[in-house]
Design an enzyme around this catalytic site. Structure first.
Site, mmCIF file in Angstrom:
data_model
loop_
_atom_site.group_PDB
_atom_site.id
_atom_site.type_symbol
_atom_site.label_atom_id
_atom_site.label_comp_id
_atom_site.label_asym_id
_atom_site.label_seq_id
_atom_site.Cartn_x
_atom_site.Cartn_y
_atom_site.Cartn_z
ATOM 1 N N CYS A 203 0.821 -1.217 0.000
ATOM 2 C CA CYS A 203 0.000 0.000 0.000
ATOM 3 C C CYS A 203 0.851 1.262 0.000
ATOM 4 O O CYS A 203 0.316 2.372 -0.059
ATOM 5 C CB CYS A 203 -0.951 -0.008 1.186
ATOM 6 S SG CYS A 203 -1.933 -1.514 1.258
ATOM 7 N N HIS B 220 -9.207 4.191 -0.725
ATOM 8 C CA HIS B 220 -7.833 3.684 -0.691
ATOM 9 C C HIS B 220 -7.580 2.750 -1.873
ATOM 10 O O HIS B 220 -7.527 1.534 -1.706
ATOM 11 C CB HIS B 220 -7.614 2.965 0.653
ATOM 12 C CG HIS B 220 -6.243 2.420 0.875
ATOM 13 N ND1 HIS B 220 -5.108 2.955 0.307
ATOM 14 C CD2 HIS B 220 -5.815 1.367 1.625
ATOM 15 C CE1 HIS B 220 -4.049 2.254 0.699
ATOM 16 N NE2 HIS B 220 -4.453 1.276 1.484
#
Lengths: 390, 121
Positions: free
Chosen positions: A84, A334
């Site tokens: 991420c 996200h």
């Protein structure tokens, strides 16, 4: 470090079932170039952050894809994968390339198409950031890892779910003002506590959503900006990065993000600033516990106080250090490979004075982007162009 | 699963779990490391690991991965061994655990393969 941000742009974050990685990536890149008043043929280096394209939409090699679709096949182009934190690290690599003189102009982008597959396959793909044998084989998921961290933290520091839920309440309120935000509705502490359990104490509303989206940033050397008349929006003045053990179980403390602490220290030193100098921050709130740990790692408050610091309003707009005025990962969304670049896009707006949740006189900003359970982190310090010259 | 992890699981099943101890600094770690994560020494030797550990944290998994889609919710815990390492495992048979509980290390199996488990006692 002194690298200029000439332009920055994000697509709308959310569900894009009719679109594709190449389209969103191209849209974000063209948006950033337009914002910079520049054209694709000025790019020397192209860095694309993407975590799991192979597993979600069967597409790897996205550095080349972006270059090709911008009509700049021939430039140096790579994809960066560090879970991420992929585009946070792509941004760092691009900054160092410009600073080293390898490139005058670098385009950084990030993309993720998370709705391109089903929830169980997506959960499986996200878990690839963890340790396959020691963590995933027994059924541990990514939200599960943050459930483990949150319970350990709550037990050690006497923190309540209500205090952690304040992260979501604040970020969802900020998201309402951000036109690209996936969620556009406020929620209450009670709604967070009563939401569907995902990996208790993590509920659905303690978690960021599943998101498709892309973001891009144009970097130029200050010399190139001067010579070509490029008007910079902000300046990158510090970069720090660090790593930790792959598996959570191998860390000295389960609820301490040591990689983030080291990355923050390095970035602050590189920028020659202290936490007191920071006016606004975008941090990696993939779950509410993650924002509590982030504000501690960035040294806005003491260790163990992050959730209480948030519940007391210190990180709200108008607080001592506004955090995630964009809505953060929890409201804005996200798209994992895009998040690091998206944070830079949001902070660039803050430093230009054009953010929908503008922090008054924001001059110094910090971005904190985390990979995995905290196994990797980049921290970047940005300054307003008007503050420049130093 | 790679051979090294099969060996870990076989050892647990045989009642002979092991960990790695650094000859140089004494730090504990887990296979298949080649060098000590604390001091960088490559002098790691196998030592016996306790079969029981203490729960440090846990979470009930409600949204799961395909390999465990029929089992949710189930609980995953991280437990600390006296020798200084932790392991992550699935709590057996829907039992409940709390922080500080003692659990026994074991091995479970489903269609996808074997995995580490903790049994409350």
């Amino acid at each position: 470090m002194r690298v200029s941000i000439a332009g920055a742009s994000s697509t709308k974050f959310g569900k894009h079932p009719e679109s594709s990685a190449r389209e969103l990536l191209t849209d974000a890149c063209l948006g950033a170039l337009e914002d910079a008043g520049m054209s694709p043929d000025e790019i020397d280096e192209l860095r694309v952050g993407n975590f799991m394209g192979e597993l979600t939409d069967d597409q790897g090699h996205m550095g080349v894809m972006a270059a090709d679709y911008l009509g700049t096949a021939g430039v140096s182009a790579t994809r960066t994968e560090i879970a991420c934190a992929s585009s946070g690290w792509a941004f760092r690599n691009a900054c160092t390339a410009v600073e080293a003189g390898v490139a005058d102009v670098a385009l950084v982008a990030g993309v993720e198409m998370m709705h391109a597959t089903g929830i169980q396959r997506l959960t499986d793909a996200l878990a690839d950031a963890a340790d396959n044998e020691y963590e995933n084989s027994c059924g541990l998921t990514f939200p599960g890892i943050f459930g483990l961290i949150a319970r350990d933290y709550m037990d050690e520091f006497d923190v309540t779910r209500e205090q952690l839920a304040e992260v979501t309440v604040k970020n969802r309120a900020n998201g309402v003002r951000n036109p690209i935000s996936q969620y556009q509705e406020e929620v209450t502490v009670e709604e967070v506590l009563e939401a569907r359990p995902i990996a208790p104490p993590v509920s659905l509303l303690d978690s960021c959503p599943i998101t498709d989206g892309a973001s891009a940033v144009v970097l130029v050397s200050p010399e190139y900006a001067d010579e070509e008349g490029v008007e910079a929006s902000a300046v990158v003045v510090g970069s720090g990065a660090s790593t930790d053990t792959l598996a959570l179980q191998d860390r000295a403390s389960l609820s301490r993000t040591t990689a983030a602490e080291r990355a923050a220290k390095r970035a602050y030193e590189n920028a020659d600033v202290t936490p007191d100098d920071i006016d606004v921050a975008e941090v990696h709130d993939c779950f509410t516990i993650a924002e509590a740990l982030a504000v501690e790692s960035l040294r806005f408050c003491e260790r163990g106080e992050g959730a209480r610091f948030t519940a007391e309003g210190e990180t709200a707009p108008g607080g001592s250090i506004p955090v995630n005025t964009s809505g953060g990962l929890i409201a804005k969304g996200h798209p994992v490979g895009a998040t690091g670049a998206a944070q830079i896009v949001e902070l660039t707006k803050q430093l230009e004075g054009s953010h929908p949740t503008q922090v008054e006189d924001a001059e110094v900003a910090v971005a904190h982007n985390v990979g995995g359970s905290g196994a990797s982190t980049t921290v970047h310090v940005l300054e307003a162009q008007s503050r420049g010259g130093s | 699963m790679p051979e090294w992890f099969d060996e870990v699981l076989d050892a647990v099943e045989d009642g002979e779990p092991f960990y790695l101890s650094c000859e140089s600094c004494g730090a504990s770690s887990l296979p298949p490391r080649r060098i000590c994560p604390d001091c960088g020494s490559s002098e790691l030797s196998r030592k016996d690991l306790s079969e029981t550990a203490t729960v440090e944290t846990y979470t009930p998994i409600h949204v799961t991965i395909p390999a465990f889609s029929d089992d949710a919710p189930y609980t995953v815990a991280v437990a600390r061994f006296d020798e200084g390492v932790r392991l992550t495992g699935q709590v057996s048979d829907g039992e409940e655990v709390e922080i500080g509980d003692d659990v026994r290390l074991g091995v479970g199996e489903n269609d996808e393969g074997r995995y580490l488990t903790f049994e409350a006692f």
